[in-house]
Design an enzyme around this catalytic site. Sequence first.
Site, PDB file in Angstrom:
ATOM      1  N   SER A  20      32.500  72.125  46.880  1.00  8.99           N
ATOM      2  CA  SER A  20      33.079  71.305  48.038  1.00  8.99           C
ATOM      3  C   SER A  20      32.399  70.076  48.583  1.00  8.99           C
ATOM      4  CB  SER A  20      33.235  72.249  49.435  1.00  8.99           C
ATOM      5  OG  SER A  20      33.721  73.431  49.144  1.00  8.99           O
ATOM      6  N   GLU A  87      39.158  75.474  46.472  1.00 12.09           N
ATOM      7  CA  GLU A  87      39.336  76.836  46.550  1.00 12.09           C
ATOM      8  C   GLU A  87      40.602  77.064  45.497  1.00 12.09           C
ATOM      9  OE1 GLU A  87      37.227  78.582  47.636  1.00 12.09           O
ATOM     10  OE2 GLU A  87      36.259  77.795  49.002  1.00 12.09           O
TER      11      GLU A  87
HETATM   12  P1  ADP Z   1      30.402  75.826  46.942  1.00 16.60           P
HETATM   13  O1  ADP Z   1      31.708  74.774  47.391  1.00 16.60           O
HETATM   14  O2  ADP Z   1      30.271  75.749  45.631  1.00 16.60           O
HETATM   15  O3  ADP Z   1      30.417  77.006  47.430  1.00 16.60           O
HETATM   16  P2  ADP Z   1      29.212  74.074  49.076  1.00 16.60           P
HETATM   17  O4  ADP Z   1      29.325  72.677  48.601  1.00 16.60           O
HETATM   18  O5  ADP Z   1      30.045  74.358  49.883  1.00 16.60           O
HETATM   19  O6  ADP Z   1      29.212  74.883  47.792  1.00 16.60           O
HETATM   20  O7  ADP Z   1      27.775  74.020  49.512  1.00 16.60           O
HETATM   21  C1  ADP Z   1      26.611  73.805  48.666  1.00 16.60           C
HETATM   22  C2  ADP Z   1      25.196  73.803  49.591  1.00 16.60           C
HETATM   23  O8  ADP Z   1      25.043  75.239  49.842  1.00 16.60           O
HETATM   24  C3  ADP Z   1      23.968  73.410  49.012  1.00 16.60           C
HETATM   25  O9  ADP Z   1      23.726  72.006  49.054  1.00 16.60           O
HETATM   26  C4  ADP Z   1      22.973  73.931  49.700  1.00 16.60           C
HETATM   27  O10 ADP Z   1      22.951  73.096  51.115  1.00 16.60           O
HETATM   28  C5  ADP Z   1      23.483  75.165  50.214  1.00 16.60           C
HETATM   29  N1  ADP Z   1      22.970  76.373  49.502  1.00 16.60           N
HETATM   30  C6  ADP Z   1      23.124  77.640  50.344  1.00 16.60           C
HETATM   31  N2  ADP Z   1      22.692  78.603  49.526  1.00 16.60           N
HETATM   32  C7  ADP Z   1      22.471  78.026  48.416  1.00 16.60           C
HETATM   33  C8  ADP Z   1      22.042  78.506  47.094  1.00 16.60           C
HETATM   34  N3  ADP Z   1      21.673  79.969  46.843  1.00 16.60           N
HETATM   35  N4  ADP Z   1      21.867  77.669  45.963  1.00 16.60           N
HETATM   36  C9  ADP Z   1      22.254  76.355  46.150  1.00 16.60           C
HETATM   37  N5  ADP Z   1      22.709  75.905  47.359  1.00 16.60           N
HETATM   38  C10 ADP Z   1      22.670  76.794  48.619  1.00 16.60           C
END
Ligand code: ADP
Length: 191
Positions: A20, A87
């Site tokens: 995201s 998503e």
């Molecule tokens: P996605 O859309 O892939 O779920 P997001 O962009 O919402 O990812 O969130 C990424 C952010 O989540 C990272 O920059 C970090 O701040 C946070 N974060 C929390 N837990 C983790 C983890 N286990 N690994 C990497 N980032 C994490």
Amino acid sequence: MTVRAGTLEIIAGPMFSGKSEELIRRVRRAQIARQAVQVFAHALDTRYGENQVRSHDGGALAAVPISSSAELEARLDPPAEVVAVDEVQFMDEGIARVAERMVARGVRVILAGLDTDFRGEPFGPIPRLLAQADRITKLEAVCVVCGSPAHRTQRLVEGRPAPYDAPVILVGAKEAYEARCRLHHEVPGRP
Ligand code: ADP
């Protein structure tokens, strides 16, 4: 007028890998370039409430909630030059054709989604979209167990790894998701 070719960009990876964040970054840059941008998110993702794409680090973007590829196509703004969808793993298979049609009209299409589900299996329409893509960005999270790069999403139900055949929605159960590497990704009953 010659129609410029569009592009299909996919941002894939497990939960917490920054999909995201990356989608929001690309959209912001397109807005700075004064391109007409339209952002969609699947309505099933109610983690953070309506009408927004949000990243786990707090970034947010207004988005049109949609529940099918037909609805996305119906709600497209004809002048949109950049179309971003978050998503996308929750979308039906029709998203592949809708994406192709947008690209054929010259649109830059940016799709973000989980490449695998909690079992580690390819998620919904993603395999086909990856095959169609011009550009793929595969992101890594950090394994919460050992700190290695994580490519999998661990599902926990009542604190325990969810078995392979667990229903996708368990009414009333306390669920959580974590990023984990292959070594620490546990799926009891996986064939
Ligand atoms: P996605 O859309 O892939 O779920 P997001 O962009 O919402 O990812 O969130 C990424 C952010 O989540 C990272 O920059 C970090 O701040 C946070 N974060 C929390 N837990 C983790 C983890 N286990 N690994 C990497 N980032 C994490």
